[in-house]
Design a protein around this motif. Structure first.
Motif, PDB file in Angstrom:
ATOM      1  N   ASP A 145       9.201  27.044 -45.834  1.00 12.07           N
ATOM      2  CA  ASP A 145      10.355  26.203 -46.161  1.00 12.07           C
ATOM      3  C   ASP A 145       9.961  25.014 -47.026  1.00 12.07           C
ATOM      4  O   ASP A 145      10.594  24.745 -48.046  1.00 12.07           O
ATOM      5  N   GLU A 146       8.907  24.276 -46.638  1.00 10.29           N
ATOM      6  CA  GLU A 146       8.505  23.093 -47.406  1.00 10.29           C
ATOM      7  C   GLU A 146       8.035  23.482 -48.800  1.00 10.29           C
ATOM      8  O   GLU A 146       8.411  22.849 -49.797  1.00 10.29           O
ATOM      9  N   GLU A 147       7.228  24.537 -48.890  1.00 14.56           N
ATOM     10  CA  GLU A 147       6.743  25.006 -50.195  1.00 14.56           C
ATOM     11  C   GLU A 147       7.896  25.400 -51.106  1.00 14.56           C
ATOM     12  O   GLU A 147       7.942  25.029 -52.287  1.00 14.56           O
ATOM     13  N   LYS A 148       8.872  26.168 -50.557  1.00 17.29           N
ATOM     14  CA  LYS A 148      10.011  26.644 -51.334  1.00 17.29           C
ATOM     15  C   LYS A 148      10.848  25.479 -51.842  1.00 17.29           C
ATOM     16  O   LYS A 148      11.246  25.447 -53.010  1.00 17.29           O
ATOM     17  N   ARG A 149      11.102  24.523 -50.962  1.00 20.44           N
ATOM     18  CA  ARG A 149      11.948  23.403 -51.362  1.00 20.44           C
ATOM     19  C   ARG A 149      11.235  22.512 -52.378  1.00 20.44           C
ATOM     20  O   ARG A 149      11.873  21.918 -53.243  1.00 20.44           O
ATOM     21  N   GLN A 150       9.908  22.408 -52.282  1.00 25.00           N
ATOM     22  CA  GLN A 150       9.172  21.655 -53.300  1.00 25.00           C
ATOM     23  C   GLN A 150       9.272  22.343 -54.652  1.00 25.00           C
ATOM     24  O   GLN A 150       9.447  21.690 -55.692  1.00 25.00           O
ATOM     25  N   ARG A 151       9.186  23.695 -54.633  1.00 20.87           N
ATOM     26  CA  ARG A 151       9.343  24.430 -55.901  1.00 20.87           C
ATOM     27  C   ARG A 151      10.740  24.240 -56.481  1.00 20.87           C
ATOM     28  O   ARG A 151      10.909  24.050 -57.683  1.00 20.87           O
ATOM     29  N   ASP A 152      11.746  24.281 -55.594  1.00 20.44           N
ATOM     30  CA  ASP A 152      13.123  24.070 -56.065  1.00 20.44           C
ATOM     31  C   ASP A 152      13.291  22.675 -56.635  1.00 20.44           C
ATOM     32  O   ASP A 152      14.001  22.482 -57.630  1.00 20.44           O
ATOM     33  N   ASN A 153      12.615  21.690 -56.010  1.00 25.73           N
ATOM     34  CA  ASN A 153      12.706  20.319 -56.514  1.00 25.73           C
ATOM     35  C   ASN A 153      12.051  20.199 -57.884  1.00 25.73           C
ATOM     36  O   ASN A 153      12.577  19.524 -58.781  1.00 25.73           O
ATOM     37  N   LEU A 154      10.911  20.890 -58.068  1.00 25.67           N
ATOM     38  CA  LEU A 154      10.262  20.879 -59.377  1.00 25.67           C
ATOM     39  C   LEU A 154      11.142  21.526 -60.434  1.00 25.67           C
ATOM     40  O   LEU A 154      11.195  21.079 -61.589  1.00 25.67           O
ATOM     41  N   GLN A 155      11.859  22.598 -60.037  1.00 22.06           N
ATOM     42  CA  GLN A 155      12.767  23.242 -60.982  1.00 22.06           C
ATOM     43  C   GLN A 155      13.882  22.284 -61.384  1.00 22.06           C
ATOM     44  O   GLN A 155      14.281  22.224 -62.553  1.00 22.06           O
ATOM     45  N   MET A 156      14.405  21.520 -60.389  1.00 21.32           N
ATOM     46  CA  MET A 156      15.458  20.557 -60.703  1.00 21.32           C
ATOM     47  C   MET A 156      14.937  19.508 -61.695  1.00 21.32           C
ATOM     48  O   MET A 156      15.636  19.136 -62.640  1.00 21.32           O
ATOM     49  N   LEU A 157      13.685  19.048 -61.465  1.00 24.69           N
ATOM     50  CA  LEU A 157      13.117  18.069 -62.383  1.00 24.69           C
ATOM     51  C   LEU A 157      12.969  18.648 -63.783  1.00 24.69           C
ATOM     52  O   LEU A 157      13.155  17.943 -64.782  1.00 24.69           O
ATOM     53  N   SER A 158      12.650  19.943 -63.863  1.00 25.62           N
ATOM     54  CA  SER A 158      12.491  20.571 -65.182  1.00 25.62           C
ATOM     55  C   SER A 158      13.818  20.703 -65.916  1.00 25.62           C
ATOM     56  O   SER A 158      13.837  20.846 -67.134  1.00 25.62           O
ATOM     57  N   GLU A 159      14.944  20.649 -65.180  1.00 27.07           N
ATOM     58  CA  GLU A 159      16.265  20.779 -65.800  1.00 27.07           C
ATOM     59  C   GLU A 159      16.886  19.428 -66.109  1.00 27.07           C
ATOM     60  O   GLU A 159      17.999  19.370 -66.626  1.00 27.07           O
TER      61      GLU A 159
END
Length: 616
Positions: free
Chosen positions: A441-455
């Motif tokens: 869960d933590e790893e996935k949400r960190q990846r999603d947060n990085l994706q948001m930053l990339s957008e």
């Protein structure tokens, strides 16, 4: 002769004394750590309370700002109409139209727009006052005059027509005599206040205005009370403490009880407050830590009693258990599957999963599918079912030792399921494989947060071109029709050349802020690059509604004040195209149509918009 027995006894005593001293030091350190942890947890509770109060204040600010913006915009338009010589009939007709717009934007939470214009009372809903009604003597008019052109929030009152608690928001016009006002119902604010009430006796939530009048209260009967006028009540003691301190939280005592107050500052010096009984707030924490400490001391005593009985086998067993716990902390479920016999063997599991294994260790894949179907969330069931399809498993693992899938479980926690090849039959088919599930869960949400930053565009904080265009394309593909706006700043290069790129960056940030304030929360706003911006407003399908949003945007653009630019105004050229339900063209075509409108708008001075099909 060497006394082995004496040496052994001395050694044993030394070990006992070392162990006893170690236990004393350990217990002392443990007590200190518990105290630090208690204080840290208490600080976290206070921080959480402060954060919740600030969040409540921010939500109430959002609730108020829509009404305040509506009054500002209406006053701005009436000022322009007066400058243009419009008649009172024309202005009253505008107030009628603006009333309808406000009811849509404020979810019918208003009785309409009204005011005094050029000495005459005008009403957006057609209400005709009694002959003895003197608007200049009303509080909404007086407050607007006293605020000298700034928006005034009048203390709430009960409306005799509706029986609801309402608040007037008013603003004086440029002539110094005319005033525009709107009445806003506070039922939604009351609901927001009740919703954030913490559980427990002696807890309250409320909103207090700058005069100490209760605007909203978790106990509805308290609304309208003035806490500064009474003496000796809980509300009075709290209010006097509130207005005498700048602290985000404070404590006070009343009738032998101690209360903790968390406050958040709202527009116009209002406050969102949470009052909590200290025993309710900290009592359970003290009990939990005390009980935990007693259990821990008991546990340490048990360890001490069995210390001398520990042997190598026990140590090895503990080490093995520690290793298994380390593995189980990563993988929550692990089974060895025999595909030849269609059976499985448990390596790691949970009590909940074991309770589901009604068929023992047979029918491995069917049992696995049944368990995962029950434990996966609805949105992940189909993908899990396809991933566990045994008919394609050999092919998917033909060139790989492992395959994995990420899914949400029934508690909305991200997990990763994985097949790992152990060995194969002579014909290349699977013989044994491990099925393992881990929490990510933590790893996935960190990846999603990085994706948001990339957008996100780093300078302005809104979506960048890649992220914004992707979201608009998704909307078009799903058939969500709406209005697409393409815009850029006029003569932006001259701002960079004459004032520097730092000032140019400020201009871009202010334009982005105007977009966020002017468009709705579910609209998409993005920076395309340079001084080019775009926005997509779903469900907006005609010029009349679209013009309202664009006028609000242009109004906010006119309010931009960057000291380095002095009197120079920021001007925007905009092109607008609509994607209607019957349309099926691509985003590129929609962009091209809006871009043509922008090209036409560039021929005009000042803020200008050209709608699709409109020619110069």
């Amino acid at each position: 002769m060497f006394d082995y027995l004496g040496y052994s006894q001395k050694s044993t005593k030394r070990i006992i004394w070392i162990f006893a001293l170690t236990m004393v030091i350990f217990t002392l350190l443990l007590c200190i750590n518990f105290y630090i942890l208690f204080q840290s947890t208490k600080t976290n509770i206070v921080g959480s309370g402060e954060h919740d109060a600030e969040q409540a204040a921010a939500e109430i600010d959002c609730f108020l700002i829509e009404s305040i913006d509506a009054v500002k915009y209406t006053a701005y338009r009436v000022d322009n109409m007066l400058d243009a010589g419009a008649s009172t009939d024309e202005i009253e007709q505008f107030l009628v139209e603006q009333t309808e717009v406000c009811r849509i934007e404020l979810n019918d939470d208003t009785t309409g727009v009204y005011g005094v214009v050029s000495g005459e009372y005008l009403d957006g809903v057609g209400w005709v006052p009694d002959e003895d009604y003197v608007p200049e003597e009303r509080q909404w008019y007086i407050a607007a005059k006293e605020n000298n052109g700034e928006v005034a929030l009048v203390s709430p009152y009960y409306d005799k027509q509706t029986g609801n608690m309402v608040m007037s928001i008013s603003k004086m016009l440029k002539d110094g005599k005319s005033v525009i006002s709107i009445d806003v119902g506070l039922d939604e604010l009351q609901s927001m206040t009740v919703k954030r009430l913490p559980e427990g006796a002696g807890n309250y939530t409320l909103v207090l205005d700058s005069d100490g009048v209760v605007v909203a209260h978790s106990a509805a009967s308290k609304r309208g009370e003035s806490y500064l006028s009474g003496t000796g009540t809980l509300g009075n003691v709290m209010a006097e403490k509130l207005f005498s301190t700048d602290a985000r939280h404070f404590e006070f005592q009343y009738n032998g009880n101690r209360y903790v107050v968390f406050s958040g500052k709202i527009e116009n010096d209002w406050y969102a407050l949470t009052i909590m009984n200290e025993n309710v707030l900290y009592g359970p924490l003290k009990i939990i830590y005390f009980m935990f400490f007693i259990v821990l001391i008991f546990f340490l005593g048990i360890i001490s009693l069995f210390f001398v009985k520990l042997n190598k086998r026990h140590i090895e067993t503990d080490n093995l258990n520690m290793q298994l716990r380390s593995i189980s902390s990563i993988y929550k479920i692990s089974y060895l599957i025999d595909f030849n016999t269609d059976t499985f063997e448990e390596i790691i599991s949970t009590d909940e999963i074991r309770a589901l294994l009604i068929n023992g260790q047979e029918h491995a894949m069917d049992t696995l599918k049944l368990i995962m179907n029950m434990k996966a969330s609805d949105i992940s069931k189909r993908s899990i079912e396809q991933f566990l399809d045994v008919s394609t498993l050999d092919e998917r693992l033909s060139n790989s030792k492992t395959i994995a899938i990420e899914f949400l479980n029934d508690n909305n926690i991200w997990c990763r399921g994985r097949f790992i090849v152990v060995d194969k039959n002579d014909d290349g088919t699977l013989r044994h494989a491990m099925w393992m599930v881990e929490v990510i869960d933590e790893e996935k949400r960190q990846r999603d947060n990085l994706q948001m930053l990339s957008e996100t565009d780093r300078m302005t904080g809104i979506l960048n071109r890649g992220g914004g265009e992707a979201k608009i394309r998704e909307m078009l593909d799903s058939g969500r029709s709406g209005m697409f706006c393409l815009m850029d700043a006029d003569k932006f290069k001259s701002i960079n050349d004459n004032y520097g790129h730092g000032v140019g960056d400020k201009v871009l940030i202010e334009i982005a802020n105007c977009l966020k304030k002017s468009f709705r929360d579910n609209d998409i706003v993005l920076r395309l690059g340079g001084d080019e911006f775009a926005a997509y407003a779903p469900t907006v399908l005609n010029e009349k509604v679209g013009q309202q949003i664009i006028d609000r945007f242009f109004y906010n653009i006119d309010l931009i004040n960057i000291p380095e630019l002095k009197d120079r105004k920021i001007c925007i050229s905009m092109g607008v195209a609509f994607y209607k339900p019957e349309d099926d063209f691509s985003f590129d075509e929609l962009y091209k149509r809006a871009d043509h409108g922008t090209y036409i708008s560039k021929k005009h001075e000042g803020n200008y918009v050209t709608f699709e099909g409109q020619e110069d």
